[in-house]
Design a protein around this motif. Sequence first.
Motif, PDB file in Angstrom:
ATOM      1  N   ILE A   1      21.128  -0.049  35.264  1.00  0.00           N
ATOM      2  CA  ILE A   1      21.825   0.649  34.369  1.00  0.00           C
ATOM      3  C   ILE A   1      20.737   1.633  33.640  1.00  0.00           C
ATOM      4  O   ILE A   1      19.653   1.235  33.410  1.00  0.00           O
ATOM      5  N   ALA A   2      21.072   2.959  33.169  1.00  0.00           N
ATOM      6  CA  ALA A   2      20.269   3.617  32.765  1.00  0.00           C
ATOM      7  C   ALA A   2      21.053   4.631  31.947  1.00  0.00           C
ATOM      8  O   ALA A   2      22.335   5.013  31.969  1.00  0.00           O
TER       9      ALA A   2
ATOM     10  N   VAL B   1      17.658  -2.838  33.229  1.00  0.00           N
ATOM     11  CA  VAL B   1      18.074  -1.550  32.471  1.00  0.00           C
ATOM     12  C   VAL B   1      16.870  -0.530  32.243  1.00  0.00           C
ATOM     13  O   VAL B   1      15.971  -1.261  32.114  1.00  0.00           O
ATOM     14  N   LEU B   2      17.046   0.693  32.592  1.00  0.00           N
ATOM     15  CA  LEU B   2      15.879   1.569  32.600  1.00  0.00           C
ATOM     16  C   LEU B   2      15.663   2.425  31.401  1.00  0.00           C
ATOM     17  O   LEU B   2      16.886   3.126  30.914  1.00  0.00           O
TER      18      LEU B   2
ATOM     19  N   LEU C   1      19.274  -2.101  45.526  1.00  0.00           N
ATOM     20  CA  LEU C   1      18.644  -3.199  46.697  1.00  0.00           C
ATOM     21  C   LEU C   1      18.251  -4.738  46.345  1.00  0.00           C
ATOM     22  O   LEU C   1      18.328  -5.403  46.941  1.00  0.00           O
ATOM     23  N   ARG C   2      17.838  -4.404  44.954  1.00  0.00           N
ATOM     24  CA  ARG C   2      17.115  -5.649  44.273  1.00  0.00           C
ATOM     25  C   ARG C   2      17.717  -6.259  43.199  1.00  0.00           C
ATOM     26  O   ARG C   2      17.831  -7.565  43.016  1.00  0.00           O
TER      27      ARG C   2
ATOM     28  N   LYS D   1      14.717   8.813  41.890  1.00  0.00           N
ATOM     29  CA  LYS D   1      14.133   8.689  43.187  1.00  0.00           C
ATOM     30  C   LYS D   1      14.074   7.146  43.588  1.00  0.00           C
ATOM     31  O   LYS D   1      13.882   6.782  44.907  1.00  0.00           O
ATOM     32  N   ILE D   2      14.385   6.205  42.725  1.00  0.00           N
ATOM     33  CA  ILE D   2      14.136   4.817  42.945  1.00  0.00           C
ATOM     34  C   ILE D   2      15.375   4.109  42.689  1.00  0.00           C
ATOM     35  O   ILE D   2      15.558   2.945  42.865  1.00  0.00           O
ATOM     36  N   TRP D   3      16.571   5.005  42.404  1.00  0.00           N
ATOM     37  CA  TRP D   3      17.811   4.129  41.907  1.00  0.00           C
ATOM     38  C   TRP D   3      18.374   3.551  43.226  1.00  0.00           C
ATOM     39  O   TRP D   3      18.736   2.354  42.927  1.00  0.00           O
TER      40      TRP D   3
END
Length: 299
Positions: A104-105, A77-78, A98-99, A91-93
């Motif tokens: 969720i944000a 969760v971001l 992939l990880r 940009k890192i979504w």
Amino acid sequence: DLSRDQILRVMTKMREWWVQVGLLAVPLLAAYLHIPPPQLSPALHSWKSSGKFFTYKGLRIFYQDSVGVVGSPEIVVLLHGFPTSSYDWYKIWEGLTLRFHRVIALDFLGFGFSDKPRPHHYSIFEQASIVEALLRHLGLQNRRINLLSHDYGDTVAQELLYRFKQNRSGRLTIKSLCLSNGGIFPETHRPLLLQKLLKDGGVLSPILTRLMNFFVFSRGLTPVFGPYTRPSESELWDMWAGIRNNDGNLVIDSLLQYINQRKKFRRRWVGALASVTIPSDYKSPYPESRRESVGNNKN
């Protein structure tokens, strides 16, 4: 020397000049105050279109929820910073999907595409409760959650950590915590001059929030970034568009009360970090400001 009559004539002309300036300034100021928010860029519009809303106590909260790696139990969760939105993470979504199985944000209340009620008492406690409500809405209240936060979101994460440590029923279970570039120690935080003026809630606050524009915003925000991470002009416009959405510039002074809340509840929030027993880390763009002593750092 000027005679009395000459002085009176000069003063009369000056008054007439100021009246004319005032008559001209009134419509110009009215037009300025009614400048519509900038249109959403294609990327920001796509971000909004791909997201969803849920309702918290009658207020609409925007969020993103992506399914990533199949078979992985990991959920992240971001929690975004001030004064922007969940779009900070775009940009890192893809890399996060992939990880993690779920990424969720949300846009906190008063930010981005979420509702921005006014007048309203915005608080870190409410924002933490909104995060918990979102996870209940998604049926994830009993899952172990990885938290990744930034700036304002760091303080929300600290409140969630405090609740987790208190073992209160209904609170989310934190698996790991990563705080990035936030004033988690209020005594070391140095707010900008404009932030100081707005957070004090004086007579200038409603004036400054209405007069704020892209130039003031961008010149004030850009120096906050590290030397190699400063946003482009288009990215700054995306941030400004998110702020202006739903007249968000008019609640900035209310949102900035979090600075005062950090000081008032320092023992609660810093104390939650002091004895943390989960994997935790603090990231900063400036190596010299990195605090390795945050909790029991295990990364």
